[in-house]
Design a protein around this motif. Sequence first.
Motif, PDB file in Angstrom:
ATOM      1  N   ARG A 289       4.529  13.011  -1.419  1.00  0.00           N
ATOM      2  CA  ARG A 289       6.081  13.461  -1.921  1.00  0.00           C
ATOM      3  C   ARG A 289       6.417  14.185  -0.731  1.00  0.00           C
ATOM      4  N   ARG A 290       6.093  15.027   0.066  1.00  0.00           N
ATOM      5  CA  ARG A 290       6.428  15.859   1.269  1.00  0.00           C
ATOM      6  C   ARG A 290       5.383  15.864   2.521  1.00  0.00           C
ATOM      7  N   ILE A 291       6.157  16.059   3.684  1.00  0.00           N
ATOM      8  CA  ILE A 291       5.107  16.489   5.015  1.00  0.00           C
ATOM      9  C   ILE A 291       5.908  17.727   5.692  1.00  0.00           C
ATOM     10  N   ASN A 292       5.223  18.400   5.587  1.00  0.00           N
ATOM     11  CA  ASN A 292       5.604  19.843   6.406  1.00  0.00           C
ATOM     12  C   ASN A 292       5.007  20.034   7.753  1.00  0.00           C
TER      13      ASN A 292
ATOM     14  N   PRO B 182       5.401  22.977  10.236  1.00  0.00           N
ATOM     15  CA  PRO B 182       5.890  24.283  10.444  1.00  0.00           C
ATOM     16  C   PRO B 182       6.154  24.711  11.649  1.00  0.00           C
ATOM     17  N   ASP B 183       5.130  24.003  12.653  1.00  0.00           N
ATOM     18  CA  ASP B 183       5.033  24.492  14.091  1.00  0.00           C
ATOM     19  C   ASP B 183       6.210  23.518  14.733  1.00  0.00           C
ATOM     20  N   GLY B 184       6.423  22.393  14.012  1.00  0.00           N
ATOM     21  CA  GLY B 184       7.638  21.702  15.080  1.00  0.00           C
ATOM     22  C   GLY B 184       6.692  20.642  15.944  1.00  0.00           C
ATOM     23  N   LEU B 185       5.730  20.151  15.324  1.00  0.00           N
ATOM     24  CA  LEU B 185       4.752  19.383  16.179  1.00  0.00           C
ATOM     25  C   LEU B 185       5.447  17.954  16.462  1.00  0.00           C
ATOM     26  N   GLU B 186       6.307  17.681  15.804  1.00  0.00           N
ATOM     27  CA  GLU B 186       6.962  16.350  15.700  1.00  0.00           C
ATOM     28  C   GLU B 186       8.640  16.395  15.536  1.00  0.00           C
ATOM     29  N   GLY B 187       8.847  17.443  16.158  1.00  0.00           N
ATOM     30  CA  GLY B 187      10.364  17.775  16.203  1.00  0.00           C
ATOM     31  C   GLY B 187      10.701  19.121  15.618  1.00  0.00           C
ATOM     32  N   SER B 188      11.760  19.340  15.002  1.00  0.00           N
ATOM     33  CA  SER B 188      12.137  20.774  14.734  1.00  0.00           C
ATOM     34  C   SER B 188      11.412  21.145  13.407  1.00  0.00           C
ATOM     35  N   PRO B 189      10.889  22.386  13.698  1.00  0.00           N
ATOM     36  CA  PRO B 189      10.072  22.967  12.532  1.00  0.00           C
ATOM     37  C   PRO B 189      10.865  22.578  11.155  1.00  0.00           C
ATOM     38  N   GLY B 190      10.094  22.361  10.149  1.00  0.00           N
ATOM     39  CA  GLY B 190      10.807  22.123   8.641  1.00  0.00           C
ATOM     40  C   GLY B 190       9.915  21.195   7.951  1.00  0.00           C
ATOM     41  N   ALA B 191      10.401  20.604   6.835  1.00  0.00           N
ATOM     42  CA  ALA B 191       9.641  19.726   5.917  1.00  0.00           C
ATOM     43  C   ALA B 191      10.547  18.428   5.776  1.00  0.00           C
ATOM     44  N   VAL B 192      10.065  17.301   5.591  1.00  0.00           N
ATOM     45  CA  VAL B 192      10.707  16.138   5.022  1.00  0.00           C
ATOM     46  C   VAL B 192      10.029  15.295   3.861  1.00  0.00           C
ATOM     47  N   ASP B 193      10.992  14.987   2.962  1.00  0.00           N
ATOM     48  CA  ASP B 193      10.403  14.384   2.029  1.00  0.00           C
ATOM     49  C   ASP B 193       9.689  12.961   2.031  1.00  0.00           C
ATOM     50  N   GLY B 194       8.495  12.514   1.367  1.00  0.00           N
ATOM     51  CA  GLY B 194       7.817  11.521   1.788  1.00  0.00           C
ATOM     52  C   GLY B 194       8.380  10.357   0.894  1.00  0.00           C
TER      53      GLY B 194
END
Length: 483
Positions: free
Chosen positions: A340-343, A345-357
């Motif tokens: 449902r979601r990928i968090n 928080p440390d911006g390991l793959e871009g800007s910090p945040g969350a994306v709906d799966g």
Amino acid sequence: MTRAIMIQGTGSNVGKSMLVAGLCRAARRRGLSVAPFKPQNMSNNAAVTVDGGEIGRAQALQARAAGRAAHTDMNPVLLKPESETGAQVIVQGKRFATIEAFGFGEAKKTLLPKVLESYHRLRATADLVIIEGAGSPAETNLRAGDIANMGFALAADVPVVLAGDIDRGGVIAQIVGTHAVLDTPDREQIVAYLVNKFRGDPRLFDEGNSEIGRRTGWSPLGVVPWFSDSWRLPAEDVMDLTTGPARDGAFKVAVPHLSRIANFDDLDPLMTEPGVTVEVVPPGRPLPGDADLVLIPGSKSTLADLAFFRAQGWDIDLKAHLRRGGHVLGICGGYQMLGRRINDPDGLEGSPGAVDGLGHLDVTTRLEPEKILARTRATWTQTGDTVEGYEIHLGRTDGPDTARAWLQVEKRSEGAASPDGRVSGCYLHGLFSQDAFRRAFLAQLCVHADGPGHATQVEATLDALANHLETHLNVDALLTFAR
């Protein structure tokens, strides 16, 4: 006294990895203790080693051909592309940094000592080290600070055999052109050459060999015909997954070709299973409507590939596939995407945040800085069979659907499944290499799998590859050049 020889190529994909694997097996059959080595590799298809690091998949296959466990010293520098211009740099099995292409030129100056350290440590354990170059030494614009080809060969004083690829045409120009552009010290490090991937009667190239010899002075070691069974061996480049013969298996597995697809050796055992057709779906094409199973593979950059997946319209195709009663399996990054979601928080793959799966599994993934690298033994909960594989990922995944986990790893469960069982995922790579698991998994989908054991088939193909080289290549002469 340990000797070494290096196989360099006139370009990428001339067959260096396959040549080294075959030579490792041939040398082993001569009673030699042999080890493969590649100073620098670029691949997102990695293997987890016995010492808890990661190396290129090709070096793991070469180690298998040599009868050795894969070790990080066999590939001390591994570049794992994360974007068009940047890559994660793995040094002696561990993450070193993420560097843009221009920055890597400076970083190489600090990496040669590590490369030589691994080489000398590996050399101390073997009678013979067979080394694979990367790309081509003719890329003289990259010569300064080189650690992959002539820079390493001169630093370690290793003789070089140059391999050309006649299948793509212009092999005389490839080899003679390489001779022409190299500086004298680099040119003098090359002791011989070979021509690879010939189709037809090799005698037709006799005049070509004479021309190359006249212009370079290098010794010819042979003209090696195309090895038609190469598709049976684990592929390092995803493009090689489509080089096998056409299959007409009634059960179709569709695999979206993600832009940063990684660790796709999960597909190899399925591709050689009678009755199963694996279709790698390129960007711009829909997922086939007649697929029985959609397998979303691993990814080096899950969030970027999730966006890429949606940009192809594959998210819509996947919903239609499920409405038709199809099944879905996600492995590693593919497993994360199905939630449902990928968090992040440390911006390991871009800007910090969350994306709906994609929302087909009720789980949530949190990306975390520490990479999990492990060779894993698990129990498949449905049958009690032991399953061995490896984990290589950032992040941890939790949620209600993990209550229906496929696997039990000691005291923790691994993976998740939807309530109806048609969508599932896990982090464990290498599942399908286990014959019992592969056959039981396919049986649940009404596929009778009776193909040869995967390990048996790989070993037989490595033996056939060694036989192929012994027949068409002067292996004795090649080994005589080693020092």
